[in-house]
Design an enzyme around this catalytic site. Sequence first.
Site, PDB file in Angstrom:
ATOM      1  CG  ASN A  77     -39.460  18.031  -0.992  1.00 29.31           C
ATOM      2  OD1 ASN A  77     -40.175  17.989  -0.006  1.00 29.31           O
ATOM      3  ND2 ASN A  77     -39.914  17.192  -2.274  1.00 29.31           N
ATOM      4  CE  LYS A 117     -37.107  14.829  -1.770  1.00 24.62           C
ATOM      5  NZ  LYS A 117     -36.706  14.304  -3.349  1.00 24.62           N
ATOM      6  CG  HIS A 132     -42.310  14.987  -5.265  1.00 23.24           C
ATOM      7  ND1 HIS A 132     -41.422  13.806  -5.156  1.00 23.24           N
ATOM      8  CD2 HIS A 132     -41.253  16.029  -5.309  1.00 23.24           C
ATOM      9  CE1 HIS A 132     -40.213  13.914  -5.172  1.00 23.24           C
ATOM     10  NE2 HIS A 132     -39.684  15.706  -5.546  1.00 23.24           N
ATOM     11  CD  GLU A 167     -39.503  12.109  -3.540  1.00 24.71           C
ATOM     12  OE1 GLU A 167     -39.530  12.455  -2.161  1.00 24.71           O
ATOM     13  OE2 GLU A 167     -37.686  11.494  -3.934  1.00 24.71           O
ATOM     14  N   GLY A 208     -32.699  13.490  -6.058  1.00 22.77           N
ATOM     15  CA  GLY A 208     -31.760  12.754  -5.408  1.00 22.77           C
ATOM     16  C   GLY A 208     -30.664  12.292  -5.426  1.00 22.77           C
ATOM     17  CB  SER A 225     -29.078  17.215  -8.063  1.00 22.18           C
ATOM     18  OG  SER A 225     -29.689  15.610  -7.668  1.00 22.18           O
TER      19      SER A 225
HETATM   20  P1  PGA Z   1     -33.436  17.078  -4.852  1.00 22.44           P
HETATM   21  O1  PGA Z   1     -34.984  17.037  -4.634  1.00 22.44           O
HETATM   22  O2  PGA Z   1     -33.150  18.392  -4.531  1.00 22.44           O
HETATM   23  O3  PGA Z   1     -33.188  15.960  -3.574  1.00 22.44           O
HETATM   24  O4  PGA Z   1     -32.996  16.271  -6.178  1.00 22.44           O
HETATM   25  C1  PGA Z   1     -35.747  17.808  -5.261  1.00 22.44           C
HETATM   26  C2  PGA Z   1     -36.951  17.090  -4.845  1.00 22.44           C
HETATM   27  O5  PGA Z   1     -37.793  15.949  -4.995  1.00 22.44           O
HETATM   28  O6  PGA Z   1     -38.126  18.226  -4.757  1.00 22.44           O
END
Ligand code: PGA
Length: 262
Positions: free
Chosen positions: A10, A12, A104, A106, A182, A222
Amino acid sequence: MSRKPIFAANWKMNKGASETEDFIQSFLNKTQGLNLAADIVIAPPFISLPRLADLLHNSNPGKNAHAVQIAAQNCSQYDSGAYTGEVSVLMLREFFVHYVILGHSERRSIFGETDAVINAKIKKAREANLKPIFCIGETLEEREGGKLESVLKTQVTEGLKDISEKDLSDIVIAYEPVWAIGTGVTATSEQAQEAHAFVRSLIAGLYGSEPAAKVRIQYGGSVKPGSAAELMACPDIDGALIGGAALEPQSFLEIIKNGTAE
Ligand code: PGA
């Protein structure tokens, strides 16, 4: 029940068309000759989908290119018309998009998407035969307040409302604890396994034990090359949804390799 793991990048709001091309060329070079026992999916920003589709499907990309499938990071719940800024499922289909990330955290927290909106998007995606990667997960406050199970239950029940068993078989669930996204803090494999087993039990309650045993549940939050093997060894974890560590071809590949090693 053996479920094929699925690793999805992903990106983003990162990587326009030229950075997408750099990534793909490097990634395909690195995967040359490897036989990775996993579905591999990349979700770039909308604007980079045409270039990605071209690189993977049109311009004689080499034999391992078709192993990489394309996802969108969102779609509209509407077909067409006066919805400024939105992108429809049929538009996505033109660019060989097979998966779409929906729900998601976000999208939920920054853009106000409710369970009902996510449910409408899942239905619209299935109408166009797109496979939703349906994200769920609790905040730290909810976890610490003892609400983990009730939050997941509401997200799963409302998000999958009126979704048939047949459509469920084309849906991937992504459990992403919001506090791990994140932040560099990964859930421990025990925490992740416990949540995944609970989500699978919710699916069993809604659809029965056989569909529940078949549905793939990714972990996200993460994930790094160093944590992939332990997480993927858990019985109910079937791959990963990866943000930050999937921006570099080498680390995305290492996650897939470490996560699929016997
Ligand atoms: P991240 O994001 O691996 O940077 O924690 C995962 C996600 O939001 O799908």
